[in-house]
Structure formats: structure tokens, C-alpha cells
Design a protein around this motif. Structure first.
Motif, PDB file in Angstrom:
ATOM      1  N   ASP A  29       0.858  -1.183   0.000  1.00 58.08           N
ATOM      2  CA  ASP A  29       0.000   0.000   0.000  1.00 58.08           C
ATOM      3  C   ASP A  29       0.896   1.235   0.000  1.00 58.08           C
ATOM      4  OD1 ASP A  29      -2.802   1.114   0.374  1.00 58.08           O
ATOM      5  OD2 ASP A  29      -1.775   2.051   2.056  1.00 58.08           O
ATOM      6  N   ALA A  30       0.395   2.298  -0.577  1.00 56.76           N
ATOM      7  CA  ALA A  30       1.122   3.577  -0.559  1.00 56.76           C
ATOM      8  C   ALA A  30       0.147   4.688  -0.218  1.00 56.76           C
ATOM      9  CB  ALA A  30       1.764   3.831  -1.913  1.00 56.76           C
ATOM     10  N   ALA A  31       0.593   5.629   0.616  1.00 54.15           N
ATOM     11  CA  ALA A  31      -0.256   6.755   1.012  1.00 54.15           C
ATOM     12  C   ALA A  31       0.551   8.050   1.013  1.00 54.15           C
ATOM     13  CB  ALA A  31      -0.847   6.512   2.403  1.00 54.15           C
ATOM     14  N   VAL A  33       1.538  11.527   2.494  1.00 54.18           N
ATOM     15  CA  VAL A  33       1.520  12.102   3.846  1.00 54.18           C
ATOM     16  C   VAL A  33       2.246  13.455   3.843  1.00 54.18           C
ATOM     17  CG1 VAL A  33       2.484  11.817   6.162  1.00 54.18           C
ATOM     18  CG2 VAL A  33       1.288   9.929   5.093  1.00 54.18           C
ATOM     19  N   TRP A  35       1.900  15.477   6.838  1.00 51.63           N
ATOM     20  CA  TRP A  35       2.204  15.760   8.245  1.00 51.63           C
ATOM     21  C   TRP A  35       3.316  14.820   8.684  1.00 51.63           C
ATOM     22  CZ3 TRP A  35      -3.129  16.585  11.091  1.00 51.63           C
ATOM     23  CH2 TRP A  35      -3.738  17.716  10.532  1.00 51.63           C
ATOM     24  N   LEU A  50      -0.902  10.125  11.277  1.00 46.37           N
ATOM     25  CA  LEU A  50      -1.903   9.439  10.451  1.00 46.37           C
ATOM     26  C   LEU A  50      -3.223   9.340  11.188  1.00 46.37           C
ATOM     27  CD1 LEU A  50       0.301   6.424   9.327  1.00 46.37           C
ATOM     28  CD2 LEU A  50      -0.533   8.233   7.816  1.00 46.37           C
ATOM     29  N   ARG A  51      -4.290   9.521  10.451  1.00 45.84           N
ATOM     30  CA  ARG A  51      -5.603   9.208  11.028  1.00 45.84           C
ATOM     31  C   ARG A  51      -5.694   7.706  11.235  1.00 45.84           C
ATOM     32  NH1 ARG A  51     -10.418  13.146   9.286  1.00 45.84           N
ATOM     33  NH2 ARG A  51      -9.208  15.052   9.319  1.00 45.84           N
ATOM     34  N   TYR A  55      -5.532   2.975   6.093  1.00 41.48           N
ATOM     35  CA  TYR A  55      -5.024   1.614   5.951  1.00 41.48           C
ATOM     36  C   TYR A  55      -3.557   1.569   6.411  1.00 41.48           C
ATOM     37  CZ  TYR A  55      -5.441  -3.028   3.821  1.00 41.48           C
ATOM     38  OH  TYR A  55      -5.516  -4.370   3.601  1.00 41.48           O
TER      39      TYR A  55
HETATM   40  C1  FMN Z   1      -1.127  16.082  -0.174  1.00 37.14           C
HETATM   41  C2  FMN Z   1      -1.767  15.096   0.783  1.00 37.14           C
HETATM   42  C3  FMN Z   1      -1.262  14.990   2.071  1.00 37.14           C
HETATM   43  C4  FMN Z   1      -1.846  14.086   2.992  1.00 37.14           C
HETATM   44  N1  FMN Z   1      -1.326  13.994   4.249  1.00 37.14           N
HETATM   45  C5  FMN Z   1      -1.877  13.122   5.139  1.00 37.14           C
HETATM   46  C6  FMN Z   1      -1.321  13.019   6.454  1.00 37.14           C
HETATM   47  O1  FMN Z   1      -0.340  13.673   6.830  1.00 37.14           O
HETATM   48  N2  FMN Z   1      -1.910  12.131   7.311  1.00 37.14           N
HETATM   49  C7  FMN Z   1      -2.994  11.364   6.949  1.00 37.14           C
HETATM   50  O2  FMN Z   1      -3.489  10.595   7.788  1.00 37.14           O
HETATM   51  N3  FMN Z   1      -3.530  11.451   5.699  1.00 37.14           N
HETATM   52  C8  FMN Z   1      -2.985  12.297   4.779  1.00 37.14           C
HETATM   53  N4  FMN Z   1      -3.496  12.396   3.509  1.00 37.14           N
HETATM   54  C9  FMN Z   1      -4.612  11.528   3.126  1.00 37.14           C
HETATM   55  C10 FMN Z   1      -4.132  10.140   2.687  1.00 37.14           C
HETATM   56  O3  FMN Z   1      -3.064  10.230   1.753  1.00 37.14           O
HETATM   57  C11 FMN Z   1      -5.289   9.376   1.990  1.00 37.14           C
HETATM   58  O4  FMN Z   1      -6.387   9.295   2.864  1.00 37.14           O
HETATM   59  C12 FMN Z   1      -4.864   8.016   1.529  1.00 37.14           C
HETATM   60  O5  FMN Z   1      -5.867   7.501   0.683  1.00 37.14           O
HETATM   61  C13 FMN Z   1      -4.638   7.034   2.693  1.00 37.14           C
HETATM   62  O6  FMN Z   1      -4.273   5.787   2.132  1.00 37.14           O
HETATM   63  P1  FMN Z   1      -4.400   4.414   2.943  1.00 37.14           P
HETATM   64  O7  FMN Z   1      -5.822   4.368   3.499  1.00 37.14           O
HETATM   65  O8  FMN Z   1      -4.127   3.364   1.893  1.00 37.14           O
HETATM   66  O9  FMN Z   1      -3.368   4.448   4.022  1.00 37.14           O
HETATM   67  C14 FMN Z   1      -2.946  13.281   2.596  1.00 37.14           C
HETATM   68  C15 FMN Z   1      -3.428  13.404   1.282  1.00 37.14           C
HETATM   69  C16 FMN Z   1      -2.854  14.282   0.403  1.00 37.14           C
HETATM   70  C17 FMN Z   1      -3.395  14.382  -1.020  1.00 37.14           C
END
Ligand code: FMN
Length: 77
Positions: A29-31, A33, A35, A50-51, A55
Motif C-alpha cells: 500500500d502507498a499513502a 503524507v 504531516w 496518520l488518522r 489503511y
Molecule cells: C497532499 C496530501 C497529504 C496528505 N497527508 C496526510 C497526512 O499527513 N496524514 C494522513 O493521515 N492522511 C494524509 N493524507 C490523506 C491520505 O493520503 C489518503 O487518505 C490516503 O488515501 C490514505 O491511504 P491508505 O488508506 O491506503 O493508508 C494526505 C493526502 C494528500 C493528497
């Protein structure tokens, strides 16, 4: 002209990291972030916020591991 935005959880510019994890079944998985940052030099450490609904959060709690990937800026040559 200077303009007050009030009390917001914003810092500019913000880093954009792509946090890589695996879930309990080995699925990648990639997200994205924003913060996050370096929080210690000795020992070297980074922090991300992270919230709990992400995931990625559950993957890290499960596997105790993640990767930090710094995408190339669109302004970089
Ligand atoms: C520019 C940007 C910054 C983000 N920063 C955060 C963050 O710092 N913390 C967080 O919980 N979600 C952040 N998000 C939201 C997550 O990237 C997004 O919900 C993502 O789909 C999570 O993926 P996952 O559920 O596969 O972990 C950010 C989104 C974007 C577009």
C-alpha cells in the motif's frame, strides 16, 4: 499584502512523502503524507501523523515498519 488566515493546521511548504507499507497478507500500500518530518538525529528518526482510519496506520501498527519515499518536485530540474 500580508493576510491572516487565522488558526489553521497549515505549514507551507509542506513535505509530501509517499509512505509504503504492507498489510498482514503481504499486500503493498502507498499513502501520501504531508504531516511528517525528522524528529530526532540521535537516534535518527522520522515522525508521521496518520488518522486511525488510514489503511497505512493499521499496517504500521501490525507490521511495525514503513518506507519513506520522497517524490521529485515538479519544480526540480
Ligand atoms: C497532499 C496530501 C497529504 C496528505 N497527508 C496526510 C497526512 O499527513 N496524514 C494522513 O493521515 N492522511 C494524509 N493524507 C490523506 C491520505 O493520503 C489518503 O487518505 C490516503 O488515501 C490514505 O491511504 P491508505 O488508506 O491506503 O493508508 C494526505 C493526502 C494528500 C493528497
Amino acid at each position: 499584502m500580508k493576510k491572516s488566515l487565522g488558526a489553521l493546521s497549515l505549514i507551507y511548504p509542506a513535505p509530501v512523502w509517499v509512505i509504503g507499507t504492507y498489510d498482514k497478507d503481504g499486500r503493498a500500500d502507498a499513502a501520501t503524507v504531508a504531516w511528517g518530518g525528522i524528529c530526532s538525529s540521535k537516534p535518527p528518526a522520522v515522525a508521521i501523523s496518520l488518522r486511525k482510519s488510514r489503511y497505512t496506520y493499521n499496517n504500521i501498527m501490525e507490521r511495525q515498519a514503513f518506507t519513506v519515499n520522497v517524490p521529485k518536485s515538479v519544480n526540480a530540474s
